[in-house]
Design a protein around this motif. Structure first.
Motif, PDB file in Angstrom:
ATOM      1  N   GLY A 126      35.142   3.811  -5.096  1.00 25.87           N
ATOM      2  CA  GLY A 126      34.151   4.770  -5.562  1.00 25.87           C
ATOM      3  C   GLY A 126      32.733   4.454  -5.149  1.00 25.87           C
ATOM      4  O   GLY A 126      31.957   5.364  -4.817  1.00 25.87           O
ATOM      5  N   MET A 127      32.380   3.158  -5.144  1.00 25.69           N
ATOM      6  CA  MET A 127      30.998   2.819  -4.818  1.00 25.69           C
ATOM      7  C   MET A 127      30.686   3.064  -3.356  1.00 25.69           C
ATOM      8  O   MET A 127      29.509   3.142  -2.967  1.00 25.69           O
ATOM      9  CB  MET A 127      30.697   1.361  -5.177  1.00 25.69           C
ATOM     10  N   GLY A 128      31.730   3.211  -2.506  1.00 26.54           N
ATOM     11  CA  GLY A 128      31.517   3.433  -1.088  1.00 26.54           C
ATOM     12  C   GLY A 128      31.391   4.894  -0.705  1.00 26.54           C
ATOM     13  O   GLY A 128      31.129   5.207   0.460  1.00 26.54           O
ATOM     14  N   ARG A 129      31.564   5.796  -1.680  1.00 21.54           N
ATOM     15  CA  ARG A 129      31.478   7.218  -1.385  1.00 21.54           C
ATOM     16  C   ARG A 129      30.024   7.699  -1.419  1.00 21.54           C
ATOM     17  O   ARG A 129      29.151   7.032  -1.999  1.00 21.54           O
ATOM     18  CB  ARG A 129      32.323   8.005  -2.388  1.00 21.54           C
ATOM     19  N   THR A 130      29.780   8.837  -0.789  1.00 19.11           N
ATOM     20  CA  THR A 130      28.437   9.427  -0.790  1.00 19.11           C
ATOM     21  C   THR A 130      28.495  10.814  -1.417  1.00 19.11           C
ATOM     22  O   THR A 130      29.052  11.739  -0.821  1.00 19.11           O
ATOM     23  CB  THR A 130      27.885   9.529   0.635  1.00 19.11           C
TER      24      THR A 130
END
Length: 279
Positions: free
Chosen positions: A247-251
């Motif tokens: 999730g933290m890698g999504r934009t």
């Protein structure tokens, strides 16, 4: 061979998944899927049993596939593309951190987002289950220390992990942040652990879809490396990193809020399904 633990939390019984897809009780043959029951000799004895002669267990909760886990050891940033999405350099040595053993739960138990959390994230990972004790293990001998493999969901609270000071551990060890199972699959059943597909979905949307082939450090390297810093004991679990798609890698970043259903799995090792609640 696929081993499991069936029953209510704290009252699980050891079980074998039979060819007919039913769980068969191993009570009277092993005390638990734990400790010395994970040795090669013990696994050979279990494999020699006739599943048809073992009692069928009623359908019920599937517990963590390993009991009495002594150490829950994690390898971070072990996929180059995940390191890139996290904005971190590719490690030159394995990154080691620990998850609290109290985080361990069954593969289909509910995930509880901790109080104060705004950034609870998902990570599907291949887990190694140690079957033979050792320290200062040579890489050439490392596979002999592995009893088998399992699916691990290495849940992470990113704010606790990265923004609250100190080590990663406080964002990794929350209750329910370590579902393992459904099975411990013995190493003889997995011809090449470097060729397994991993995937994870949130509410049916595919978030992670990777392969263990893209690991930076392979399993013999991981087992040998960890054993330089601590002895490994039967029943210890090492989880080996996650592919991209967290999730933290999504934009923009996307995190669990409560009410979702997360499903994940690894080729040959089974699937997990968790509803998401709040503590």
């Amino acid at each position: 061979m696929k081993l499991a633990r069936i029953g209510a939390p704290g009252a699980e019984v050891p079980a074998l998944l039979g060819p007919d897809g039913r769980y068969r009780s191993l009570v009277g043959h092993v005390a638990d899927i734990a400790g010395e029951a994970l040795s090669d000799a013990a696994l050979v004895r279990i494999a020699a049993l006739d599943p048809e002669k073992l009692p069928v267990l009623p359908e019920g909760r599937i517990g963590p596939c390993v009991g009495a886990v002594g150490k829950f050891i994690c390898i971070g940033l072990n996929y180059a593309d995940h390191a890139a999405e996290a904005g971190m350099p590719i490690p030159t040595e394995p990154v080691i951190f620990m998850k609290a053993t109290s985080a361990i739960c069954g593969p289909n138990d509910q995930i509880l987002i901790p109080r104060g959390s705004a950034k609870t994230d998902w990570e599907v990972e291949l887990g190694i289950v140690i079957g033979k004790a050792g320290v200062y293990i040579e890489a050439a001998d490392a596979m002999d220390h592995i009893a088998g493999y399992c699916v691990v969901h290495d849940l992470s609270e990113r704010e606790f992990q990265n923004e609250r000071g100190g080590t990663w551990d406080k964002g990794k060890g929350c209750d329910t942040f370590g579902p393992i199972g459904p099975w411990l699959v013995t190493r003889d059943e997995i011809a090449d652990p470097r060729a397994l597909r991993l995937w994870l979905e949130v509410d049916g949307e595919r978030m992670q879809d990777g392969s263990t082939a893209t690991m930076i450090f392979d399993l013999p390297t991981i087992v040998s490396y960890v054993s330089q810093f601590m002895s490994l004991q039967p029943g210890d679990v090492i989880t080996t990193g996650t592919p991209p798609g967290v999730g933290m890698g999504r934009t923009p970043p996307r995190f669990l809020r409560g009410g979702e259903v997360v499903t994940l799995g690894i080729e040959g090792l089974g699937e997990q399904r968790q509803s998401v609640g709040r503590a």
